[in-house]
Design a protein around this motif. Structure first.
Motif, short mmCIF file in Angstrom:
data_model
loop_
_atom_site.label_atom_id
_atom_site.label_comp_id
_atom_site.label_asym_id
_atom_site.label_seq_id
_atom_site.Cartn_x
_atom_site.Cartn_y
_atom_site.Cartn_z
N ILE A 135 -4.88 -9.43 -2.18
CA ILE A 135 -5.23 -10.09 -3.43
C ILE A 135 -4.01 -10.07 -4.34
CG2 ILE A 135 -6.78 -10.08 -5.43
CD1 ILE A 135 -8.83 -8.65 -3.72
N PRO A 136 -3.35 -11.21 -4.56
CA PRO A 136 -2.13 -11.24 -5.38
C PRO A 136 -2.43 -11.02 -6.85
CG PRO A 136 -2.75 -13.46 -4.73
CD PRO A 136 -3.69 -12.53 -4.00
N LEU A 137 -1.46 -10.42 -7.54
CA LEU A 137 -1.57 -10.15 -8.97
C LEU A 137 -0.55 -11.00 -9.74
CD1 LEU A 137 -1.82 -6.26 -8.77
CD2 LEU A 137 -3.69 -7.84 -9.27
N MET A 138 -0.85 -11.28 -10.99
CA MET A 138 -0.02 -12.16 -11.81
C MET A 138 0.35 -11.43 -13.10
SD MET A 138 -0.83 -16.11 -12.92
CE MET A 138 -2.36 -15.61 -13.71
N TRP A 139 1.28 -10.50 -12.99
CA TRP A 139 1.72 -9.76 -14.16
C TRP A 139 2.63 -10.62 -15.05
CZ3 TRP A 139 -0.80 -5.36 -14.83
CH2 TRP A 139 -1.27 -4.67 -13.71
N LYS A 140 2.65 -10.29 -16.32
CA LYS A 140 3.59 -10.96 -17.23
C LYS A 140 5.01 -10.51 -16.92
CE LYS A 140 0.16 -11.13 -20.95
NZ LYS A 140 -0.17 -10.71 -22.35
N ASP A 141 5.97 -11.37 -17.24
CA ASP A 141 7.37 -11.05 -16.96
C ASP A 141 7.80 -9.76 -17.65
OD1 ASP A 141 7.45 -13.29 -15.46
OD2 ASP A 141 8.49 -14.53 -16.94
N THR A 142 7.35 -9.58 -18.87
CA THR A 142 7.76 -8.39 -19.61
C THR A 142 7.18 -7.12 -18.99
OG1 THR A 142 5.88 -8.72 -21.10
CG2 THR A 142 8.01 -9.64 -21.78
N VAL A 172 -7.75 1.93 -3.96
CA VAL A 172 -6.32 1.72 -4.21
C VAL A 172 -6.07 1.81 -5.70
CG1 VAL A 172 -4.39 0.11 -3.99
CG2 VAL A 172 -6.10 0.25 -2.17
N ILE A 173 -5.04 2.55 -6.10
CA ILE A 173 -4.61 2.62 -7.50
C ILE A 173 -3.62 1.50 -7.75
CG2 ILE A 173 -3.55 4.01 -9.29
CD1 ILE A 173 -6.24 5.04 -8.39
N VAL A 174 -3.90 0.66 -8.76
CA VAL A 174 -3.10 -0.53 -9.02
C VAL A 174 -2.50 -0.46 -10.41
CG1 VAL A 174 -3.15 -3.05 -9.19
CG2 VAL A 174 -4.58 -1.90 -7.51
N ASP A 175 -1.21 -0.73 -10.51
CA ASP A 175 -0.54 -0.90 -11.80
C ASP A 175 0.49 -2.01 -11.65
OD1 ASP A 175 1.64 0.23 -10.50
OD2 ASP A 175 1.23 2.24 -11.27
N ARG A 176 1.35 -2.17 -12.65
CA ARG A 176 2.27 -3.31 -12.65
C ARG A 176 3.41 -3.18 -11.65
NH1 ARG A 176 4.02 -1.70 -18.66
NH2 ARG A 176 5.52 -0.04 -18.25
N THR A 177 3.49 -2.06 -10.96
CA THR A 177 4.51 -1.92 -9.91
C THR A 177 4.09 -2.62 -8.62
OG1 THR A 177 3.58 0.17 -9.12
CG2 THR A 177 5.25 0.29 -10.87
N LEU A 178 2.82 -3.06 -8.52
CA LEU A 178 2.33 -3.74 -7.32
C LEU A 178 2.21 -5.24 -7.59
CD1 LEU A 178 -0.54 -1.35 -6.16
CD2 LEU A 178 1.82 -1.42 -5.36
N THR A 179 2.60 -6.03 -6.60
CA THR A 179 2.44 -7.47 -6.70
C THR A 179 1.18 -7.95 -5.99
OG1 THR A 179 3.80 -7.80 -4.72
CG2 THR A 179 4.92 -7.85 -6.86
N ASP A 180 0.64 -7.13 -5.08
CA ASP A 180 -0.56 -7.47 -4.34
C ASP A 180 -1.44 -6.23 -4.18
OD1 ASP A 180 1.87 -9.12 -3.05
OD2 ASP A 180 0.06 -10.37 -2.98
N SER A 299 -11.51 -3.09 -20.11
CA SER A 299 -10.62 -1.99 -19.71
C SER A 299 -10.29 -2.05 -18.23
CB SER A 299 -11.28 -0.65 -20.05
OG SER A 299 -12.49 -0.49 -19.33
N TYR A 300 -11.20 -2.64 -17.42
CA TYR A 300 -10.99 -2.69 -15.98
C TYR A 300 -10.27 -3.97 -15.54
CZ TYR A 300 -15.17 -5.65 -16.35
OH TYR A 300 -16.07 -6.62 -16.70
N TRP A 301 -9.79 -4.74 -16.49
CA TRP A 301 -9.19 -6.05 -16.19
C TRP A 301 -7.86 -5.90 -15.45
CZ3 TRP A 301 -9.93 -11.04 -15.79
CH2 TRP A 301 -8.84 -11.91 -15.82
N LEU A 302 -7.66 -6.80 -14.47
CA LEU A 302 -6.39 -6.93 -13.77
C LEU A 302 -6.04 -8.41 -13.71
CD1 LEU A 302 -6.76 -4.39 -10.81
CD2 LEU A 302 -5.18 -4.21 -12.74
N PRO A 303 -4.76 -8.75 -13.84
CA PRO A 303 -4.36 -10.17 -13.84
C PRO A 303 -4.37 -10.76 -12.43
CG PRO A 303 -2.42 -8.79 -14.07
CD PRO A 303 -3.60 -7.86 -14.08
N LEU A 304 -5.47 -11.28 -11.99
CA LEU A 304 -5.59 -11.88 -10.66
C LEU A 304 -5.17 -13.35 -10.69
CD1 LEU A 304 -9.09 -10.46 -9.61
CD2 LEU A 304 -6.85 -9.43 -9.26
#
Length: 499
Positions: A135-142, A172-180, A299-304
């Motif tokens: 499942i790909p993630l779409m983090w902001k550039d910053t 799985v623990i997810v933060d902005r260091t993961l792209t998927d 609070s549980y939101w992730l940029p999918l």
């Protein structure tokens, strides 16, 4: 009221109420008419009830464990188990309801005009497996490139449901260091029909909060009780003490089965979901759309991105199992009418395998002759051969621009009927499973899991459970502050049954 009138009223009300889940009223009317409905097959009813009872015990254990957890990872794993057990309970109850509804429908007298087609042929079951879920993630550039802003971290896992079967992936623990978000689990459903619907749900929980769920309410209650006095403090402690996972139980009655019991600690929320069917099956990786719930304020939101990638494969039983076997005589069309070869034939996948001996099947010996059986094959039973005691079956295939016909001879008309019925069923299975019967798709299942080593950062919650330091949890802790034997036994049973 006469018996006939009651029976007619019963049938009418049954159709009115069945879609609303009120099949119990039909049973009452049947009893008033002096004729109870036939009971559901005892073995099926018993099996589902055992599953429900098992998941209720696992859910109760997860509730107790969640109340006793003092570490974040432990609480997240316990909450995951709680969500999984609750979902399974609801699924099993729905399955039980569907079985009862089917039993009701079997007792409904049908008019001749409602009889439907004479051929009540059913397609074979099959194995459906999903693997390499991404499942790909779409983090902001910053956030991703410049590593700015608050580090948002969530614990996620997937629940996969097909019919009455529900499986969960690893957390799985997810933060902005993961792209998927990557789930390496290969999950197989062994009794799927071609009309299956595989629902995939992605659950998320913010992991930034302090999830010492078991000790924090007790510590707060202890401090408040010292300020409020002994009497008021005692009442406060009793009110804040986490209770059993199920809500109120009246006089020992069965507990209410809520989807997720109210227990202090982390809560998982449905972040996204999708449903896959036979049309999505392909022997390669494909991208599928996700329906996303929630927004950035959660609070549980992730940029999918709104999509997921996976490999969905299927193996119908007609492609992997022997559908028919027996002795036949075979000759190629155009050859000597007197030349017949006796073979032991096996109908499987897209071929009729002909062996010289029956023992060659188990010995994996190469067949002496292979006749193609696919969606383009034409089969017909001919008139009785005057030179033979049996009846002929002609199988025609086109190779290139040439038609090749093989003639089979059976010992009797009864054998011919059995073989023709097997061929028609095989063609029907292929027509229902569609692209899954073109070639046998490969499904690689991982070897059974071994118990994880006891390390500070890896392993299941059962194997990682650390000693607790709160001495006020009577009934949950042993003298050495380990988790109670009851909870350990429940968790041990849960993990053993799951793997």
């Amino acid at each position: 009221m006469s018996h006939d009138i009651l029976m007619k009223l019963c049938s009418v009300l049954k159709f009115l109420f069945l879609g609303r889940g009120l099949w119990v009223r039909v049973t009452i009317l049947r009893r008033e008419a002096g004729k109870e409905m036939d009971a559901m097959p005892q073995c099926q009813d018993s099996d589902i009830q055992k599953k429900i009872d098992h998941e209720i015990r696992m859910r109760d254990g997860a509730c107790k464990l969640l109340a006793a957890c003092s570490q974040r990872d432990q609480a997240l794993e316990a909450a995951k188990s709680l969500q999984t057990c609750s979902t399974r309970i609801m699924a099993y109850m729905s399955e039980l309801q569907r079985m009862k509804e089917a039993q009701v429908m079997q007792n409904v007298p049908r008019r001749s005009s409602d009889a439907g087609p004479m051929d009540d042929r059913l397609p074979c079951k099959g194995k459906v497996a999903i693997s390499d879920l991404r499942i790909p993630l779409m983090w902001k550039d910053t956030e991703y490139f410049k590593n700015k802003g608050e580090l948002h971290r969530c614990a996620v896992f997937c629940l996969l449901q097909l019919g009455g079967e529900i499986f969960d992936t690893d957390m799985v623990i997810v933060d902005r260091t993961l792209t998927d978000i990557c789930f390496d689990n290969t999950i197989a459903f062994n009794e799927a029909s071609p009309g299956f619907e595989l629902r995939i749900e992605l659950y998320s929980c913010c992991s930034e909060d302090d999830y010492s769920a078991g000790s924090t309410p007790r510590k707060l209650a202890s401090k408040l009780s010292s300020s409020l006095g002994r009497s008021a403090g005692k009442k406060l402690r009793a009110a804040m003490e986490p209770g059993a996972c199920s809500p109120v139980s009246n006089g020992g009655a069965a507990p209410l089965l809520l989807p997720v019991p109210s227990v202090p600690g982390p809560k998982y929320h449905l972040l996204a979901h999708t449903t896959l069917s036979l049309s999505h099956v392909q022997d390669s990786f494909r991208t599928h759309d996700l329906t996303i719930l929630g927004n950035e304020e959660c609070s549980y939101w992730l940029p999918l991105y709104g999509s997921m990638c996976c490999r969905l494969a299927a193996q119908p039983h007609c492609m992997t199992q022997q559908m028919m076997g027996g002795w036949l005589k075979v000759k190629q069309c155009g050859g000597d009418p007197q030349t017949w070869t006796k073979v032991y034939a096996i109908l499987k996948a897209t071929s009729l395998f002909c062996y010289q001996r029956q023992e060659d099947v188990e010995a994996n010996v190469e067949p002496a002759l292979t006749i193609g059986i696919n969606k383009e094959t034409r089969i017909r039973a001919s008139e009785k051969d005057p030179l033979s005691k049996g009846q002929n079956i002609c199988i025609s295939n086109r190779y290139g621009g040439e038609e090749v016909t093989h003639t089979l001879n059976t010992e009797s008309r009864e054998d011919t009927h059995h073989w023709m019925e097997a061929f028609w069923q095989h063609f029907y299975d292929m027509s229902q499973w569609k692209q899954c019967c073109d070639d046998l798709m490969k499904i690689e299942l991982p070897s059974p899991r071994k118990p994880a080593p006891v390390t500070p950062k890896q392993g299941s919650l059962y194997h990682e459970m650390a000693p607790l330091s709160t001495p006020s949890c009577e009934g949950l802790l042993l003298q050495d502050n380990a988790v109670s034997a009851e909870i350990r036994a429940l968790l041990s049973s849960y993990y053993n049954d799951s793997y």
